[in-house]
Scaffold this active site. Structure first.
Site, PDB file in Angstrom:
ATOM      1  N   HIS A  35      -3.701  20.718   1.550  1.00 31.60           N
ATOM      2  CA  HIS A  35      -4.885  21.230   2.247  1.00 31.60           C
ATOM      3  C   HIS A  35      -4.571  22.251   3.350  1.00 31.60           C
ATOM      4  O   HIS A  35      -5.408  23.092   3.644  1.00 31.60           O
ATOM      5  CB  HIS A  35      -5.675  20.062   2.872  1.00 31.60           C
ATOM      6  CG  HIS A  35      -6.408  19.243   1.858  1.00 31.60           C
ATOM      7  ND1 HIS A  35      -7.327  18.276   2.192  1.00 31.60           N
ATOM      8  CD2 HIS A  35      -6.368  19.255   0.494  1.00 31.60           C
ATOM      9  CE1 HIS A  35      -7.810  17.722   1.088  1.00 31.60           C
ATOM     10  NE2 HIS A  35      -7.235  18.287   0.047  1.00 31.60           N
ATOM     11  N   ASP A  46      15.530  18.598  19.140  1.00 32.99           N
ATOM     12  CA  ASP A  46      16.106  18.373  20.466  1.00 32.99           C
ATOM     13  C   ASP A  46      16.958  17.104  20.359  1.00 32.99           C
ATOM     14  O   ASP A  46      17.210  16.599  19.251  1.00 32.99           O
ATOM     15  CB  ASP A  46      15.009  18.298  21.556  1.00 32.99           C
ATOM     16  CG  ASP A  46      14.179  17.026  21.487  1.00 32.99           C
ATOM     17  OD1 ASP A  46      14.340  16.243  20.519  1.00 32.99           O
ATOM     18  OD2 ASP A  46      13.354  16.810  22.397  1.00 32.99           O
ATOM     19  N   CYS A  69      11.539  16.240  17.212  1.00 28.20           N
ATOM     20  CA  CYS A  69      11.821  15.810  18.591  1.00 28.20           C
ATOM     21  C   CYS A  69      11.545  14.311  18.629  1.00 28.20           C
ATOM     22  O   CYS A  69      11.437  13.676  17.581  1.00 28.20           O
ATOM     23  CB  CYS A  69      11.018  16.608  19.621  1.00 28.20           C
ATOM     24  SG  CYS A  69       9.223  16.481  19.479  1.00 28.20           S
ATOM     25  N   GLY A  70      11.445  13.722  19.796  1.00 28.31           N
ATOM     26  CA  GLY A  70      11.269  12.276  19.876  1.00 28.31           C
ATOM     27  C   GLY A  70       9.999  11.815  19.171  1.00 28.31           C
ATOM     28  O   GLY A  70      10.014  10.941  18.302  1.00 28.31           O
ATOM     29  N   THR A  71       8.874  12.414  19.543  1.00 31.27           N
ATOM     30  CA  THR A  71       7.586  12.048  18.931  1.00 31.27           C
ATOM     31  C   THR A  71       7.107  13.056  17.902  1.00 31.27           C
ATOM     32  O   THR A  71       6.195  12.756  17.132  1.00 31.27           O
ATOM     33  CB  THR A  71       6.499  11.995  20.025  1.00 31.27           C
ATOM     34  OG1 THR A  71       6.450  13.292  20.661  1.00 31.27           O
ATOM     35  CG2 THR A  71       6.781  10.918  21.061  1.00 31.27           C
ATOM     36  N   GLY A  72       7.620  14.261  17.965  1.00 30.23           N
ATOM     37  CA  GLY A  72       7.110  15.356  17.134  1.00 30.23           C
ATOM     38  C   GLY A  72       6.007  16.135  17.834  1.00 30.23           C
ATOM     39  O   GLY A  72       5.625  17.218  17.387  1.00 30.23           O
ATOM     40  N   ILE A  73       5.521  15.603  18.936  1.00 30.82           N
ATOM     41  CA  ILE A  73       4.368  16.233  19.608  1.00 30.82           C
ATOM     42  C   ILE A  73       4.760  17.552  20.272  1.00 30.82           C
ATOM     43  O   ILE A  73       4.107  18.581  20.094  1.00 30.82           O
ATOM     44  CB  ILE A  73       3.748  15.253  20.632  1.00 30.82           C
ATOM     45  CG1 ILE A  73       3.147  14.040  19.910  1.00 30.82           C
ATOM     46  CG2 ILE A  73       2.666  15.963  21.460  1.00 30.82           C
ATOM     47  CD1 ILE A  73       2.709  12.909  20.835  1.00 30.82           C
ATOM     48  N   GLY A  74       5.830  17.525  21.039  1.00 31.20           N
ATOM     49  CA  GLY A  74       6.244  18.747  21.744  1.00 31.20           C
ATOM     50  C   GLY A  74       6.540  19.879  20.773  1.00 31.20           C
ATOM     51  O   GLY A  74       6.090  21.018  20.959  1.00 31.20           O
ATOM     52  N   MET A  75       7.275  19.574  19.704  1.00 36.66           N
ATOM     53  CA  MET A  75       7.617  20.599  18.711  1.00 36.66           C
ATOM     54  C   MET A  75       6.346  21.166  18.074  1.00 36.66           C
ATOM     55  O   MET A  75       6.246  22.372  17.836  1.00 36.66           O
ATOM     56  CB  MET A  75       8.520  20.009  17.621  1.00 36.66           C
ATOM     57  CG  MET A  75       9.924  19.691  18.092  1.00 36.66           C
ATOM     58  SD  MET A  75      10.827  21.178  18.605  1.00 36.66           S
ATOM     59  CE  MET A  75      12.523  20.564  18.559  1.00 36.66           C
ATOM     60  N   ARG A  84     -11.413  25.953  -1.391  1.00 38.44           N
ATOM     61  CA  ARG A  84     -12.103  25.811  -0.096  1.00 38.44           C
ATOM     62  C   ARG A  84     -11.110  25.768   1.075  1.00 38.44           C
ATOM     63  O   ARG A  84     -11.449  26.137   2.200  1.00 38.44           O
ATOM     64  CB  ARG A  84     -13.000  24.584  -0.098  1.00 38.44           C
ATOM     65  CG  ARG A  84     -12.260  23.260  -0.195  1.00 38.44           C
ATOM     66  CD  ARG A  84     -13.233  22.102  -0.401  1.00 38.44           C
ATOM     67  NE  ARG A  84     -12.606  20.801  -0.287  1.00 38.44           N
ATOM     68  CZ  ARG A  84     -11.861  20.244  -1.241  1.00 38.44           C
ATOM     69  NH1 ARG A  84     -11.629  20.887  -2.376  1.00 38.44           N
ATOM     70  NH2 ARG A  84     -11.340  19.043  -1.073  1.00 38.44           N
ATOM     71  N   HIS A  85      -9.891  25.341   0.786  1.00 39.19           N
ATOM     72  CA  HIS A  85      -8.889  25.269   1.856  1.00 39.19           C
ATOM     73  C   HIS A  85      -8.385  26.658   2.244  1.00 39.19           C
ATOM     74  O   HIS A  85      -8.025  26.898   3.393  1.00 39.19           O
ATOM     75  CB  HIS A  85      -7.739  24.346   1.446  1.00 39.19           C
ATOM     76  CG  HIS A  85      -8.219  22.985   1.067  1.00 39.19           C
ATOM     77  ND1 HIS A  85      -8.798  22.130   1.977  1.00 39.19           N
ATOM     78  CD2 HIS A  85      -8.279  22.367  -0.136  1.00 39.19           C
ATOM     79  CE1 HIS A  85      -9.161  21.019   1.356  1.00 39.19           C
ATOM     80  NE2 HIS A  85      -8.870  21.139   0.072  1.00 39.19           N
TER      81      HIS A  85
HETATM   82  C1  RB5 Z   1      12.506  14.118  25.075  1.00 41.86           C
HETATM   83  O1  RB5 Z   1      12.742  13.065  25.932  1.00 41.86           O
HETATM   84  C2  RB5 Z   1      11.102  14.014  24.486  1.00 41.86           C
HETATM   85  O2  RB5 Z   1      10.163  14.299  25.464  1.00 41.86           O
HETATM   86  C3  RB5 Z   1      10.972  14.964  23.307  1.00 41.86           C
HETATM   87  O3  RB5 Z   1      11.911  14.648  22.344  1.00 41.86           O
HETATM   88  C4  RB5 Z   1       9.644  14.981  22.581  1.00 41.86           C
HETATM   89  O4  RB5 Z   1       9.236  13.709  22.204  1.00 41.86           O
HETATM   90  C5  RB5 Z   1       8.564  15.771  23.200  1.00 41.86           C
HETATM   91  O5  RB5 Z   1       7.447  15.863  22.698  1.00 41.86           O
END
Ligand code: RB5
Length: 153
Positions: free
Chosen positions: A98, A8, A65-71, A132-133
């Site tokens: 693993h 993004d 993405c910004g944090t990688g969390i959303g993706m 095991r993995h």
């Molecule tokens: C976009 O502002 C931000 O929310 C997105 O890049 C990402 O970090 C979501 O997890």
């Protein structure tokens, strides 16, 4: 190796950087966007990369993405996808050894660009250890099938 990549706006700059490193490693890069820093919605780009893998148009995926969390959240909703949010060389290496990760997820706003070439190097060279993995990954598949069939995992 064919690598599908998507980001993004929060991951756009890192995506451009990653593309060059991956090409220099001799792999073909399939860039699914986004193509500027204009705000977009990360789920759309995660789905594009996941579909490329599931349709056998790519062998591995990279999502940023910004944090990688959303993706990560989006990609891991798809059976057969093992998306690993990696934040250093060790997590990148272990995600291959693993977890047999097939999607590498990076946080474009939190990860130091200097670490990226080494992260990519280990992620593309380390192989799944199996053993095991393998048994543990089989359990993931069983969970996917239970959910699909409406059974208690
Ligand atoms: C976009 O502002 C931000 O929310 C997105 O890049 C990402 O970090 C979501 O997890």
């Amino acid at each position: 190796m064919r690598v599908a990549i998507g980001s993004d706006h929060g991951g756009f700059r890192m995506k451009e950087f990653v593309k060059n490193v991956v090409r220099d490693m001799g792999f073909s890069v399939y860039d699914l966007g986004t193509f500027s820093e204009d705000p977009v919605d990360y789920p759309e780009y995660a789905v594009k990369v996941v579909k490329a893998l599931l349709n056998d148009e790519a062998d591995r995926g990279i999502l940023i993405c910004g944090t990688g969390i959303g993706m990560s959240i989006v990609a891991n909703r798809f059976p057969g996808i093992r998306a690993a949010l990696c934040y250093d060389v060790y997590t990148a290496k272990m995600s291959r050894l693993h977890n047999n990760a097939n999607v590498l997820v990076l946080g474009g706003r939190v990860l130091d660009f200097k670490l990226v070439p080494e992260i990519l190097k280990v992620w593309f060279t380390e192989d799944f250890e199996g053993g095991r993995h393998e048994r543990r990954l089989k359990k993931l598949e069983e969970i996917e099938v239970s959910i699909e069939e409406g059974r208690d995992p």
